[in-house]
Structures are given as structure tokens and as C-alpha cells.
Enzyme design. Structure first.
Site, short mmCIF file in Angstrom:
data_model
loop_
_atom_site.label_atom_id
_atom_site.label_comp_id
_atom_site.label_asym_id
_atom_site.label_seq_id
_atom_site.Cartn_x
_atom_site.Cartn_y
_atom_site.Cartn_z
N GLU A 298 9.62 -4.35 9.90
CA GLU A 298 10.00 -3.04 9.35
C GLU A 298 10.63 -2.18 10.44
OE1 GLU A 298 6.99 -1.07 7.02
OE2 GLU A 298 8.20 0.75 6.81
N ASP B 83 0.84 -1.21 0.00
CA ASP B 83 0.00 0.00 0.00
C ASP B 83 0.88 1.26 0.00
OD1 ASP B 83 0.87 -0.13 2.62
OD2 ASP B 83 -1.12 -0.09 3.53
N SER B 84 2.20 1.06 -0.03
CA SER B 84 3.11 2.18 -0.28
C SER B 84 2.79 2.82 -1.63
CB SER B 84 4.57 1.71 -0.25
OG SER B 84 4.76 0.61 -1.12
N ASP C 277 -0.99 -6.20 -0.06
CA ASP C 277 -1.37 -5.61 1.24
C ASP C 277 -2.88 -5.48 1.36
OD1 ASP C 277 0.99 -5.19 2.57
OD2 ASP C 277 1.25 -3.12 1.87
N GLU D 188 -1.00 -5.50 8.77
CA GLU D 188 -0.13 -4.87 9.76
C GLU D 188 -0.62 -5.18 11.18
OE1 GLU D 188 0.59 -0.73 9.06
OE2 GLU D 188 1.19 -1.07 6.97
N LYS E 215 -1.02 -9.43 3.19
CA LYS E 215 -0.24 -8.93 4.33
C LYS E 215 -1.10 -7.99 5.15
CE LYS E 215 3.43 -6.04 3.73
NZ LYS E 215 3.01 -4.78 4.42
#
Ligand code: KIV
Length: 271
Positions: free
Chosen positions: A189, A54-55, A93, A124, A122
Site C-alpha cells: 500500500e 477493515d476499511s 483482514d 499488517e 491479511k
């Protein structure tokens, strides 16, 4: 798996291949990808995992954070990436607020797999119940601990996590809990290299680091950071591989080789 673009049959990597790489001590290479052209290029060079992160909200859409990214955005970009790759494993993501509960997570993960070809999603944070639920539905999960960009409004700044003993212990505990809940991969991260080493040594699932030191089982960078074209200042843990090479494909190949040969990241890119 879609291999029609190229004709020849190439085996697409599986989560079992990632685990086997960890077991034989082969470093896993991962880059973010958001479109077909970079997907095909990274794939041809041999990058093992393409992460549709999602960057993309920041590097593709020009947003200040990853928060505005929607499930539809992720579905679109993941489809672009998966259509052009042959060998690489694809992780997508789940974006901000697309997994407030387990059922919602499963419905959005299903879209990423059915409409876009993602092989894993993925999430978080230590979403243990959601991870268990997804795995029960046959959806492979990648955990993400340490710096969690979707929590930027609580964190204030993008900074190293796990610096105090209490924080480090919590991240280690969460890593074990995620593995226990059924996650098959973990992204770490921006954490101290020593903590990432402990987690990589203790877990049986592969640990992919970004700003987490050399001892992780694999490395991931944001593609546009390592090509030196991201807007604004690149994070300290990244490296501009274009500075030492003459083309985009040479830069990606240099990253692939540096990770496989344990030459990246150095202490300069670690905490
Ligand atoms: O969105 C992303 O690109 C990521 C990486 C930074 C791991 O999650």
C-alpha cells in the site's frame, strides 16, 4: 464453497489460481467488499479477489480510522460477502490488536474461516513468527506492507512509505521475509512504483498493489472510493470509475477491464 444462491456450479478461485495468474502474466483484480449485494455483483463481473478489509470501519461504520473494528465485525461482514459469491477468492483482514501473538492470531483467523468462509487472512506488518504459525495451522496468509493503516497513531498521517533508500530496503527485505515465512500473497500500500516493481519482480508470490504503480501483479481499491461514494476526500491513488460510466456495474466492469488491460493505475495514481 457456497454456490446455492445461483445453482450452477462455478469453481471458486484458490491461492494456486492466483499464483498461476502471476506466472502467466495475467493481472489479478481485487476490490474490497463488505456485503452480499456488492459481493454478488463484483463476483458476476469477474473480480478475482474480494477483500473484506477493515476499511469497513471508515466506509461502513463512519469511524475516523480502522482501529475500532472488531473481530466480530469482521466475522459478520466476511460471512455476508462469502455467502453471495461463487468464483471470487475471499480474504479477510485481521483487525487491530486481534493478532498480538501467534496463538491469538490463529484463534481469530479460525473464526474468520470457520464462521465466515474466509479463504485467507491479511495481517499488517512483518509479522514473521505469526505468519509461520498460521501457515503451520493451515491458514493461508496475505502480508501487508508499506502504509499500515492500523499504525496511524504512530504514523500521524496516511502518507507514502518507502521513499528513502533505507525505508525502501526495509520494505523489500520484509517482503522477502514474509514470503519465506509462508505468506502466499502480499498487499503493498502506498509505496513508490519503482519499489513495488522490484518487489513484484523478485517475489514468486503475487503482489497486489494499492497506490503502488502499474507493475504489481494485481490491483486493489476500496470499492466505495472507486464508486466515488466514500466520505471525505478520496486518496490520489484511487479513481472514481463512476465518472466515465452510467451504472455501478459498468463502473466495476470498467475497473476490471482497466486492470486486466494494464490501463490502471496510470502515473497520475502512482508515486
Ligand atoms: O482494509 C482495506 O481495505 C485494505 C486495503 C486498503 C488494502 O487493507
Amino acid at each position: 464453497m457456497n454456490q446455492a444462491l445461483y445453482g450452477a456450479t462455478v469453481k471458486t478461485l484458490t491461492v494456486q489460481d492466483m499464483t498461476a495468474m502471476k506466472q502467466r502474466g495475467e493481472k489479478i483484480t481485487c476490490l474490497t467488499a463488505y456485503d452480499a449485494s456488492f459481493s454478488a455483483l463484483c463476483d458476476a463481473i469477474g473480480i478475482d479477489i474480494l477483500l473484506v478489509g477493515d476499511s469497513l470501519g471508515m466506509v461502513i461504520q463512519g469511524q475516523q480510522t480502522t482501529l475500532p473494528v472488531t473481530v466480530n465485525d469482521m466475522v459478520y461482514h466476511t460471512r455476508c460477502v462469502s455467502q453471495a459469491r461463487r468464483r471470487a477468492f475471499i480474504i479477510a483482514d485481521l483487525p487491530f490488536m486481534s493478532y498480538p501473538n501467534a496463538l491469538c492470531a490463529a484463534q481469530n483467523a479460525a473464526r474468520l474461516m470457520q464462521e465466515s468462509g474466509a479463504q485467507m487472512v491479511k495481517l499488517e506488518g512483518a509479522r514473521l513468527e505469526t505468519t509461520r504459525f498460521l501457515v503451520d495451522q493451515g491458514i493461508p496468509v496475505c502480508g501487508h506492507l508499506g502504509l499500515l493503516p492500523q499504525q496511524i497513531n504512530q504514523l500521524g498521517t496516511y502518507k507514502v512509505q518507502g521513499k528513502t533508500t533505507a525505508d525502501a530496503d526495509k520494505i523489500l527485505e520484509n517482503a522477502h521475509q514474509l514470503q519465506q515465512a509462508g505468506a502466499s500473497l502480499l498487499v503493498l500500500e502506498c509505496v513508490p512504483a519503482a519499489l513495488a516493481k522490484t518487489i513484484s519482480d523478485e517475489l514468486t508470490i503475487p503482489v497486489i498493489g494499492i497506490g503502488a504503480g502499474i507493475d504489481c501483479d494485481g490491483q486493489v481499491l476500496v470499492l466505495y472510493d472507486m464508486l466515488g461514494i466514500s466520505i471525505g476526500k478520496s486518496p490520489r491513488f484511487s479513481k472514481n470509475f463512476m465518472l466515465e460510466t452510467n451504472s455501478i456495474s459498468d463502473a466495476i466492469a470498467a475497473y476490471q477491464l482497466a486492470v486486466k488491460q494494464r490501463q490502471f493505475p496510470t502515473s497520475e495514481h502512482s508515486f
